[in-house]
Scaffold this motif. Structure first.
Motif, PDB file in Angstrom:
ATOM      1  N   PHE A 142     -68.606 -60.278  34.639  1.00 12.69           N
ATOM      2  CA  PHE A 142     -69.192 -60.977  33.446  1.00 12.69           C
ATOM      3  C   PHE A 142     -67.891 -61.602  32.894  1.00 12.69           C
ATOM      4  O   PHE A 142     -66.873 -60.739  32.791  1.00 12.69           O
ATOM      5  CB  PHE A 142     -69.900 -60.194  32.590  1.00 12.69           C
ATOM      6  CG  PHE A 142     -71.067 -59.860  33.175  1.00 12.69           C
ATOM      7  CD1 PHE A 142     -72.483 -60.475  32.591  1.00 12.69           C
ATOM      8  CD2 PHE A 142     -71.558 -58.914  34.209  1.00 12.69           C
ATOM      9  CE1 PHE A 142     -73.761 -60.107  32.814  1.00 12.69           C
ATOM     10  CE2 PHE A 142     -72.760 -58.571  34.634  1.00 12.69           C
ATOM     11  CZ  PHE A 142     -73.769 -59.129  33.993  1.00 12.69           C
ATOM     12  N   LEU A 143     -68.191 -62.783  32.603  1.00 11.09           N
ATOM     13  CA  LEU A 143     -66.919 -63.486  31.796  1.00 11.09           C
ATOM     14  C   LEU A 143     -67.760 -64.316  30.372  1.00 11.09           C
ATOM     15  O   LEU A 143     -68.659 -64.841  30.895  1.00 11.09           O
ATOM     16  CB  LEU A 143     -66.171 -64.381  32.692  1.00 11.09           C
ATOM     17  CG  LEU A 143     -65.240 -63.945  33.630  1.00 11.09           C
ATOM     18  CD1 LEU A 143     -64.538 -65.209  34.402  1.00 11.09           C
ATOM     19  CD2 LEU A 143     -64.143 -63.086  32.910  1.00 11.09           C
ATOM     20  N   PRO A 144     -67.079 -64.177  29.389  1.00 11.95           N
ATOM     21  CA  PRO A 144     -67.520 -64.880  28.204  1.00 11.95           C
ATOM     22  C   PRO A 144     -67.432 -66.306  28.368  1.00 11.95           C
ATOM     23  O   PRO A 144     -66.505 -66.935  29.092  1.00 11.95           O
ATOM     24  CB  PRO A 144     -67.081 -64.287  27.204  1.00 11.95           C
ATOM     25  CG  PRO A 144     -65.584 -63.823  27.592  1.00 11.95           C
ATOM     26  CD  PRO A 144     -65.856 -63.446  29.104  1.00 11.95           C
ATOM     27  N   GLY A 159     -71.059 -68.375  41.818  1.00 10.54           N
ATOM     28  CA  GLY A 159     -70.403 -67.824  42.864  1.00 10.54           C
ATOM     29  C   GLY A 159     -69.637 -68.430  44.055  1.00 10.54           C
ATOM     30  O   GLY A 159     -70.272 -70.008  44.157  1.00 10.54           O
ATOM     31  N   PRO A 160     -69.020 -68.198  44.771  1.00 12.76           N
ATOM     32  CA  PRO A 160     -68.004 -68.750  46.031  1.00 12.76           C
ATOM     33  C   PRO A 160     -69.217 -68.956  47.149  1.00 12.76           C
ATOM     34  O   PRO A 160     -69.879 -68.087  47.174  1.00 12.76           O
ATOM     35  CB  PRO A 160     -67.121 -67.775  46.638  1.00 12.76           C
ATOM     36  CG  PRO A 160     -67.398 -66.689  45.933  1.00 12.76           C
ATOM     37  CD  PRO A 160     -68.205 -66.786  44.818  1.00 12.76           C
ATOM     38  N   GLY A 200     -73.343 -62.417  48.084  1.00 12.95           N
ATOM     39  CA  GLY A 200     -73.408 -61.043  47.392  1.00 12.95           C
ATOM     40  C   GLY A 200     -72.434 -61.118  46.268  1.00 12.95           C
ATOM     41  O   GLY A 200     -72.533 -59.815  45.438  1.00 12.95           O
ATOM     42  N   THR A 201     -71.680 -62.027  45.759  1.00 12.78           N
ATOM     43  CA  THR A 201     -70.619 -61.809  44.933  1.00 12.78           C
ATOM     44  C   THR A 201     -70.691 -62.961  43.845  1.00 12.78           C
ATOM     45  O   THR A 201     -70.873 -64.070  44.196  1.00 12.78           O
ATOM     46  CB  THR A 201     -69.165 -61.628  45.516  1.00 12.78           C
ATOM     47  OG1 THR A 201     -69.189 -60.732  46.511  1.00 12.78           O
ATOM     48  CG2 THR A 201     -68.159 -61.586  44.606  1.00 12.78           C
ATOM     49  N   SER A 202     -70.953 -62.534  42.612  1.00 16.60           N
ATOM     50  CA  SER A 202     -71.177 -63.504  41.459  1.00 16.60           C
ATOM     51  C   SER A 202     -70.441 -63.276  40.344  1.00 16.60           C
ATOM     52  O   SER A 202     -69.998 -62.064  39.972  1.00 16.60           O
ATOM     53  CB  SER A 202     -72.836 -63.543  41.130  1.00 16.60           C
ATOM     54  OG  SER A 202     -73.678 -63.695  42.391  1.00 16.60           O
ATOM     55  N   ILE A 203     -70.321 -64.246  39.459  1.00 21.40           N
ATOM     56  CA  ILE A 203     -69.871 -64.142  38.271  1.00 21.40           C
ATOM     57  C   ILE A 203     -70.979 -64.799  37.208  1.00 21.40           C
ATOM     58  O   ILE A 203     -71.388 -65.753  37.494  1.00 21.40           O
ATOM     59  CB  ILE A 203     -68.584 -65.009  37.894  1.00 21.40           C
ATOM     60  CG1 ILE A 203     -67.313 -64.594  38.834  1.00 21.40           C
ATOM     61  CG2 ILE A 203     -68.166 -64.988  36.439  1.00 21.40           C
ATOM     62  CD1 ILE A 203     -66.111 -65.729  38.777  1.00 21.40           C
ATOM     63  N   VAL A 204     -71.010 -63.614  36.353  1.00 21.93           N
ATOM     64  CA  VAL A 204     -71.989 -64.235  35.133  1.00 21.93           C
ATOM     65  C   VAL A 204     -71.262 -64.687  33.919  1.00 21.93           C
ATOM     66  O   VAL A 204     -70.554 -63.845  33.525  1.00 21.93           O
ATOM     67  CB  VAL A 204     -73.053 -62.963  34.789  1.00 21.93           C
ATOM     68  CG1 VAL A 204     -74.190 -63.713  33.951  1.00 21.93           C
ATOM     69  CG2 VAL A 204     -73.892 -62.546  36.017  1.00 21.93           C
ATOM     70  N   LEU A 205     -71.346 -65.864  33.535  1.00 26.86           N
ATOM     71  CA  LEU A 205     -70.847 -66.479  32.347  1.00 26.86           C
ATOM     72  C   LEU A 205     -71.899 -66.180  31.002  1.00 26.86           C
ATOM     73  O   LEU A 205     -72.916 -66.624  31.487  1.00 26.86           O
ATOM     74  CB  LEU A 205     -70.664 -67.907  32.634  1.00 26.86           C
ATOM     75  CG  LEU A 205     -69.667 -68.239  33.834  1.00 26.86           C
ATOM     76  CD1 LEU A 205     -69.832 -69.790  34.139  1.00 26.86           C
ATOM     77  CD2 LEU A 205     -68.432 -67.757  33.894  1.00 26.86           C
TER      78      LEU A 205
END
Length: 139
Positions: free
Chosen positions: A12-14, A48-49, A54-59
């Protein structure tokens, strides 16, 4: 003892501007947009790329975090503005080529590709929310 099988699913990134964040992660980094959830005027955007479903970033909007006081929200906003609140490390096989593309796409450069004394070669950019993104060269 049997090993536990665990993978990293999401980090998670803000963010404080969903449109700018979406443009950066989609258009500058080339990530896929996997979800964009709006609730109460706030957005949770999952990216995600490509090729790594299976790999994500949640903004996420930090103002929506439960249990955070108004004083803490102000501190978070100040730290985001200074670029000291959050970061993530990514990796690429072609650091110089990736860096050239990021520069061409007007990413905010923090550090050009550099051989670090701790054994990695990397560069760094900031996203629109001030998050530090370090990109290491795979060896």
């Amino acid at each position: 003892m049997t090993a536990i099988e665990i993978t990293i699913h999401a980090s998670f990134l803000p963010h404080d501007d969903p449109d700018a964040s979406l443009a950066f992660y989609r258009d500058t980094l080339g990530f896929e947009v996997r979800n964009d959830v709006e609730y109460g005027g706030m957005h949770w955007i999952t990216v995600g790329p490509a090729g790594q479903p299976g790999t994500s970033i949640v903004l996420y909007p930090p103002a929506a975090s439960p249990g955070v006081t108004d004083d803490e929200r102000r501190t978070i906003a100040e730290m985001m503005a200074k670029g000291t609140y959050a970061s993530i490390n990514l990796a690429t096989a072609d650091l110089d080529g990736t860096f050239e593309q990021l520069e061409a796409r007007h990413a905010e450069v923090v550090q050009e590709p550099t051989e670090q004394p701790y054994g990695v070669r990397d560069c760094a950019v900031r996203d629109p929310a001030g998050n530090l993104i370090r990109i290491q060269e795979l060896r």
